[in-house]
Design an enzyme around this catalytic site. Sequence first.
Site, PDB file in Angstrom:
ATOM      1  N   ASP A  20      24.450  32.706   2.798  1.00  0.00           N
ATOM      2  CA  ASP A  20      25.577  33.629   2.594  1.00  0.00           C
ATOM      3  C   ASP A  20      25.083  34.902   1.889  1.00  0.00           C
ATOM      4  O   ASP A  20      25.511  35.196   0.778  1.00  0.00           O
ATOM      5  CB  ASP A  20      26.686  32.944   1.759  1.00  0.00           C
ATOM      6  CG  ASP A  20      26.210  32.461   0.387  1.00  0.00           C
ATOM      7  OD1 ASP A  20      24.996  32.242   0.216  1.00  0.00           O
ATOM      8  OD2 ASP A  20      27.054  32.324  -0.528  1.00  0.00           O
ATOM      9  N   HIS A 251      18.123  31.105  -8.135  1.00  0.00           N
ATOM     10  CA  HIS A 251      18.839  30.011  -7.474  1.00  0.00           C
ATOM     11  C   HIS A 251      18.251  29.699  -6.085  1.00  0.00           C
ATOM     12  O   HIS A 251      17.606  28.678  -5.886  1.00  0.00           O
ATOM     13  CB  HIS A 251      20.321  30.358  -7.337  1.00  0.00           C
ATOM     14  CG  HIS A 251      21.040  30.434  -8.645  1.00  0.00           C
ATOM     15  ND1 HIS A 251      21.085  29.383  -9.541  1.00  0.00           N
ATOM     16  CD2 HIS A 251      21.758  31.432  -9.222  1.00  0.00           C
ATOM     17  CE1 HIS A 251      21.793  29.717 -10.597  1.00  0.00           C
ATOM     18  NE2 HIS A 251      22.211  30.961 -10.433  1.00  0.00           N
TER      19      HIS A 251
HETATM   20  C1  BDR Z   1      24.598  29.963  -5.643  1.00  0.00           C
HETATM   21  O1  BDR Z   1      25.817  30.703  -5.529  1.00  0.00           O
HETATM   22  C2  BDR Z   1      25.592  31.949  -4.922  1.00  0.00           C
HETATM   23  O2  BDR Z   1      26.216  32.971  -5.650  1.00  0.00           O
HETATM   24  C3  BDR Z   1      24.105  32.157  -4.894  1.00  0.00           C
HETATM   25  O3  BDR Z   1      23.711  32.877  -3.758  1.00  0.00           O
HETATM   26  C4  BDR Z   1      23.539  30.758  -4.897  1.00  0.00           C
HETATM   27  O4  BDR Z   1      23.425  30.265  -3.589  1.00  0.00           O
HETATM   28  C5  BDR Z   1      24.291  29.755  -7.110  1.00  0.00           C
HETATM   29  O5  BDR Z   1      25.279  28.969  -7.718  1.00  0.00           O
HETATM   30 CA    CA Z   2      23.454  31.729  -1.630  1.00  0.00          CA
END
Ligand code: BDR
Ligand code: CA
Length: 325
Positions: A20, A251
């Site tokens: 995403d 992340h």
């Molecule tokens: C996840 O949430 C999204 O905002 C980031 O892209 C990552 O995949 C982190 O909690």
């Molecule tokens: Ca993500």
Amino acid sequence: MLSSGVVEWPMTRKIIIDTDPGIDDAMAIFFALASPEIEVVGVTTIFGNAHTDVTTRNALSLLEIAERSDIPVAAGASKPISSEFRGPAASVHGEDGQGNVGLPAPKTQPIEKRACDFIVETVMDDPGAITLVPIGPLTNIATALEMEPRLGEALGGIVLMGGNAFVPGNATPVAEANIVNDPEAADIVFGAACPVSMCGLDVTEKHFMDGETLDRIASYSNRRARHLSAILSWYRDFYREWMNIDGIYVHDSTAIAYVLDPTLFETVKHPVRVDTTAGISRGKTWPAVRRSADERPWEGRPDVTICTGIDSAAATELELSALSR
Ligand code: BDR
Ligand code: CA
């Protein structure tokens, strides 16, 4: 550090990134594309950091920036399996999901297949070879698993960014963003009939890139790094303003680092269920830490490899060496 239970790891891994994009998604995509040990056979898109039409455009643009428009992009679901989309994370990633940098419209188009169809066809055509790397909400993956009951067994594995086994949430006090965006889907994926590895907040919040490291990325002269430098400035401001730290939690790239070198991680194995009720812990990933074999609702569920620790310095070097290429 050694992870438990990982026996063989192929030299080159074919992956589909379900994403995403998203600032940290962009990092992860570029990290994977610049790693010779990984072959990205497709990118599928999902709502999350922005609506799916936006994330699909971003995926196409990111591949264009990386000069990899040969990789197919398949657009995915625009809402969770059985609830409504909670809405974009504009304060974290910008209205456009890319730090409001104003990317020009991509010249390419997504393929004429839904993400779930692309996943099923690609995996069933090459059984055992493909690892799914979801770094957004798990709607496409769950839909594909439901559509094709043999899919789990045909997968090389699933390495996902999402969840929080032993630490608090980030989207709610108890739940992580990707999981809370479609808890029903996540619960299906954690029950898949293939090795599932979870890079959740337990490990991604231990993988920190400080301001100096982000400056190093900004100093690289390739086009991917120039784009990252622009969008990371937004992301860095978010961490400064909201968390009072100079630097970012890594992340989505953590899932790519795991694909590349699982020995950098500490792990534990437990079956995982996701809270799909409407209560305050909706979206919480619950590992069955102390369990008897028949304890419901974990009964009959497979073990998930839950990452709990990482050699962050080594993972950072792995990523920076790829991004500098
Ligand atoms: C996840 O949430 C999204 O905002 C980031 O892209 C990552 O995949 C982190 O909690
Ligand atoms: Ca993500």
